[in-house]
Motif scaffolding. Sequence first.
Motif, PDB file in Angstrom:
ATOM      1  N   TRP A   1     -13.091  -8.510   1.245  1.00  0.00           N
ATOM      2  CA  TRP A   1     -14.207  -8.454   2.189  1.00  0.00           C
ATOM      3  C   TRP A   1     -15.141  -9.662   2.042  1.00  0.00           C
ATOM      4  O   TRP A   1     -15.902  -9.965   2.964  1.00  0.00           O
ATOM      5  N   PHE A   2     -15.079 -10.328   0.897  1.00  0.00           N
ATOM      6  CA  PHE A   2     -15.861 -11.555   0.757  1.00  0.00           C
ATOM      7  C   PHE A   2     -15.447 -12.585   1.805  1.00  0.00           C
ATOM      8  O   PHE A   2     -16.228 -13.475   2.173  1.00  0.00           O
ATOM      9  N   GLY A   3     -14.203 -12.478   2.275  1.00  0.00           N
ATOM     10  CA  GLY A   3     -13.736 -13.408   3.295  1.00  0.00           C
ATOM     11  C   GLY A   3     -14.562 -13.331   4.563  1.00  0.00           C
ATOM     12  O   GLY A   3     -14.778 -14.352   5.234  1.00  0.00           O
ATOM     13  N   LEU A   4     -15.045 -12.126   4.915  1.00  0.00           N
ATOM     14  CA  LEU A   4     -15.900 -12.002   6.096  1.00  0.00           C
ATOM     15  C   LEU A   4     -17.226 -12.743   5.903  1.00  0.00           C
ATOM     16  O   LEU A   4     -17.729 -13.400   6.812  1.00  0.00           O
TER      17      LEU A   4
ATOM     18  N   VAL B   1      -2.772  -8.458  -2.647  1.00  0.00           N
ATOM     19  CA  VAL B   1      -2.076  -8.013  -3.854  1.00  0.00           C
ATOM     20  C   VAL B   1      -2.664  -6.741  -4.432  1.00  0.00           C
ATOM     21  O   VAL B   1      -2.052  -6.102  -5.298  1.00  0.00           O
ATOM     22  N   GLN B   2      -3.853  -6.334  -3.982  1.00  0.00           N
ATOM     23  CA  GLN B   2      -4.423  -5.069  -4.451  1.00  0.00           C
ATOM     24  C   GLN B   2      -3.687  -3.904  -3.790  1.00  0.00           C
ATOM     25  O   GLN B   2      -3.033  -4.083  -2.750  1.00  0.00           O
ATOM     26  N   PRO B   3      -3.765  -2.719  -4.391  1.00  0.00           N
ATOM     27  CA  PRO B   3      -3.111  -1.548  -3.779  1.00  0.00           C
ATOM     28  C   PRO B   3      -3.571  -1.356  -2.345  1.00  0.00           C
ATOM     29  O   PRO B   3      -4.772  -1.395  -2.057  1.00  0.00           O
TER      30      PRO B   3
ATOM     31  N   LEU C   1      -7.942 -17.550  -0.598  1.00  0.00           N
ATOM     32  CA  LEU C   1      -7.935 -16.885  -1.910  1.00  0.00           C
ATOM     33  C   LEU C   1      -8.348 -15.427  -1.796  1.00  0.00           C
ATOM     34  O   LEU C   1      -7.720 -14.539  -2.399  1.00  0.00           O
ATOM     35  N   PHE C   2      -9.398 -15.155  -1.015  1.00  0.00           N
ATOM     36  CA  PHE C   2      -9.830 -13.771  -0.864  1.00  0.00           C
ATOM     37  C   PHE C   2      -8.795 -12.949  -0.099  1.00  0.00           C
ATOM     38  O   PHE C   2      -8.594 -11.755  -0.389  1.00  0.00           O
ATOM     39  N   ALA C   3      -8.138 -13.553   0.887  1.00  0.00           N
ATOM     40  CA  ALA C   3      -7.093 -12.841   1.613  1.00  0.00           C
ATOM     41  C   ALA C   3      -5.922 -12.508   0.695  1.00  0.00           C
ATOM     42  O   ALA C   3      -5.362 -11.391   0.740  1.00  0.00           O
TER      43      ALA C   3
END
Length: 371
Positions: free
Chosen positions: A86-89, A31-33, A24-26
């Motif tokens: 970055w939450f994915g890290l 999708v962000q700029p 989800l975080f990836a």
Amino acid sequence: MTALVRHLPPTHLVRWAARAVVTLFALAAAVQPVRQSPLVTGCALAVTVAAALLIAEGRRGLLAFFVVSGAGVVVLGNGTPSKVGWFGLCVLVGWCALVGTTRATVALWAATVGTLAVEWAVTVGDAGWGAWIAGTTFSAFGCLLARRERDLVKRLRIAQEGLADRVRAEERDRIARELHDVIAHSLTISLLHVSSARLALDEDPVEADRAMREAERLGRQCLTEVRQVVGLLRHDEAGTMAPLPGAAQLSTLVDQFRRAGADVALTTDGDVSVLPNTLGLALYRILQESLTNAARHAPAARTAALLAVTSTGAVLVVDTAGVGGSVVGAGSGLLSMRERAQMLGGTCVAGPVDGGWQVRAELPLRPGTHP
């Protein structure tokens, strides 16, 4: 779906939840700029998700999959600390702490913090990287602490199971000792009465009848004590707990042997009523086993028992005169006496003394008990 999740093991829940969160975080970062081309973004997204899906407990090269998945997150969020990707890290580092080794977790945390520090250094005027460093550090060491507590709980459960097994084994040994003492004593006295009845059957029918009645009474008493030991009979007729024998019943025990024809004498020095129940029971069983051995292996010998009660404990000495080593028997009874004494912090020794056989038991009073 809820029922399926409920039946999944906790490790499976952690693994699949972490995969879903990383994915989800990836996706959110993709999708962000972005500054990269769509091809680079797509490849980074695919690498991140694929590596996350391959992470499993026990898989060789676990750290490599964490590093590859983390590298994909770095590519997706490169140069932009405001991206939620970055939450994915943080998730990857915490996940590694839960399912990987401590060394792998520290290595992944160090690589992640170093990468974020480089991003901070090349991104002028943006202090948002400090928050990601702090979050990653908190995730790593917080999950390491959680895993340590989880492993501690597992070890405690194993220790509790081992302790329960030990308690059950000790209880079985205790019941075996009680049964041995009760049955051996009752059978020995009953056989003495039966022998007396057989000899007196023709010349003295009244004495023979008395001996047989006494043997019958002892048999019933033995059955009652056996039921009490194994827990089948917990209460007497009045509904109260049936007491185990103690020091106060020593004279009754000696009288049983005398009525069966054994030459036994008991001398008491001190007040036996002040002895604790556990110590009194041990004295009773030790004297019972000593007299049983004497009656079984040296029925014609005289046995003298002396019980001395002092301020520090009790000493029981049982002397069987003129029989040498013939009272030793098979040895299981002697072992039982030693074990009883050792459980109370005392000693019990038996052996030939001055041409006879002596059993000497010394049982101390436990701290906090006073005669």
